[in-house]
Design an enzyme around this catalytic site. Structure first.
Site, short mmCIF file in Angstrom:
data_model
loop_
_atom_site.label_atom_id
_atom_site.label_comp_id
_atom_site.label_asym_id
_atom_site.label_seq_id
_atom_site.Cartn_x
_atom_site.Cartn_y
_atom_site.Cartn_z
CB THR A 1 -0.50 6.19 0.73
OG1 THR A 1 -1.40 5.12 0.42
CG2 THR A 1 -1.08 7.48 0.17
CB THR B 1 -3.49 4.87 8.49
OG1 THR B 1 -3.42 3.89 7.43
CG2 THR B 1 -3.89 4.16 9.77
N GLY B 2 -6.21 4.96 6.76
CA GLY B 2 -7.54 4.39 6.55
C GLY B 2 -8.19 4.91 5.30
NE ARG C 1 -8.84 8.23 -2.95
CZ ARG C 1 -8.11 7.77 -1.95
NH1 ARG C 1 -6.83 7.50 -2.13
NH2 ARG C 1 -8.64 7.57 -0.75
CB THR D 1 -1.46 5.69 4.71
OG1 THR D 1 -2.54 5.72 3.79
CG2 THR D 1 -0.52 6.84 4.43
CB SER E 1 -0.92 0.01 1.22
OG SER E 1 -0.17 -0.01 2.41
#
Length: 366
Positions: free
Chosen positions: A244, A277-278, A254, A226, A91
């Site tokens: 990331t 993060t997420g 995006r 991330t 990631s």
């Protein structure tokens, strides 16, 4: 007498295998420290490195830079850069998270808590060291955020090599997704039905307000990892950074929360730092890193600051995937995460003078 016999046995008198076992156990890294509730709190000690997920080598690299006389910004850049090289969890860095056209692009930011300067890049292509380019934005421009092809051209002008970010692994992920009728994806209210087929899409005449809620439940939580890092030096200077490759199968162009100051990370050397993060599409709407630092400004413990940020997002997006790490200039730290199916605990790394090696912390989600 009994103690002396036991001591001699352990030293090798008739039981060398015992000594070998003890030596092996001593060399192994310690197990994760499980913390009940919302946080892991260390005794006050500086310098301090805290980063999201169990990215141990990133923590070690940042710590080594600090102990070798490097600055907090140096530590953040090299620590996050380590993850870019290692392709942490697929990631971060090249060769992961292909977008819906099969291309890997990178986002990164770095922030100086002394000057409040920020350097960031988003939708970066053909350049592997995204956090390094973000640092150059601070050093060689009066801007904060560069995006897309122009960010890549800037990186090339700064001497970064132009390299293909696609690998056999990322190509395999992309082809498998195509064979699954492009599922999952990030489109809604379009025709043909994005939940059943690939595009190209056109806007539908009717808007479905329930589609956003349902999409939260469908997206794989591992699509959003991330590295976020907080470094606090011995004198209390704070720097933060993120890197990331974004959400896998994202719509081209995006940009998530990672390169956005206050969303992906935030630093203020009078207070501390935070990183998130997420699911960046949701989390960036709440500026969680900025909010966490502001909670700490009022005297809130880092652990509680993280919890309050997560609770605030939960009110609007109860199914979101995300976690926040926080640390203040006394050396206290904390973390919190939102509990969803498949994600009930959050792992993060900590290194301070009180530890002889990086410590993996585990926090129960709320």
């Amino acid at each position: 007498m009994m103690y002396e016999c036991s001591r001699r046995a352990a030293m090798g008198c008739g039981a060398p295998h015992v000594f070998r076992l003890l030596l092996l156990l001593w060399l192994l890294p310690p197990p994760p420290v499980s913390v009940s509730g919302v946080a892991g709190v260390s005794p006050a000690a500086l310098p301090l490195v805290v980063n999201t997920w169990a990215f141990r080598k990133a923590t070690e690299t940042a710590w080594y830079i600090l102990k070798s006389g490097g600055s907090e910004l140096d530590a953040v850049e090299r620590g996050c850069g380590q993850c870019e090289t290692d392709q942490c969890d697929g990631s971060v860095g090249f060769g992961g998270s292909p977008d819906e056209h099969g291309e890997t692009t990178l986002d990164a930011m770095i922030m100086d808590g002394n000057t409040m300067e920020v350097g960031a890049v988003a939708d970066l292509r053909r350049i592997k060291n995204a956090i390094g380019v973000a640092r150059k934005v601070i050093q060689h421009t009066k801007h904060t955020l560069l995006v897309g092809e122009s960010a890549s051209l800037f990186a090339e002008s700064m001497g970064f090599p132009c390299e293909d970010l696609t690998t056999q692994n990322s190509l395999s992920i992309y082809l498998k997704w195509l064979n699954q009728s492009c599922q999952p994806n990030y489109w809604k209210n379009v025709i043909p039905d994005a939940s059943k087929s690939c595009g190209p899409y056109k806007q539908a005449k009717q808007l479905n307000s329930e589609e956003w809620i349902n999409s939260q439940k469908r997206i794989n939580i591992h699509n959003h990892d991330t590295i976020g890092m907080i470094v606090i030096g011995g004198s209390g200077n704070v720097a933060v950074g993120t890197s990331t490759n974004g959400a896998v199968h994202k719509i081209q162009g995006r940009v998530g929360d990672s390169p956005i100051a206050g969303a992906g990370a935030y630093a203020d050397s009078t207070i501390g730092g935070a990183a998130a993060t997420g699911d960046g599409d949701i989390m960036m709407r709440f500026l969680p890193s900025y909010q966490a630092v502001e909670y700490m400004r009022t005297g809130t413990d880092p652990a509680i600051a993280c919890q309050k940020v997560i609770s605030r997002i939960q009110k609007y997006a109860p199914y979101f995937f995300g976690a926040v790490i926080c640390a203040n200039t006394t050396g206290s730290f904390g973390a919190a995460c939102n509990k969803v199916p498949g994600f009930t605990q959050f792992h993060f790394m900590v290194y301070s003078p009180l530890l002889n090696q990086p410590s993996e912390q585990v926090v129960d989600c709320i």
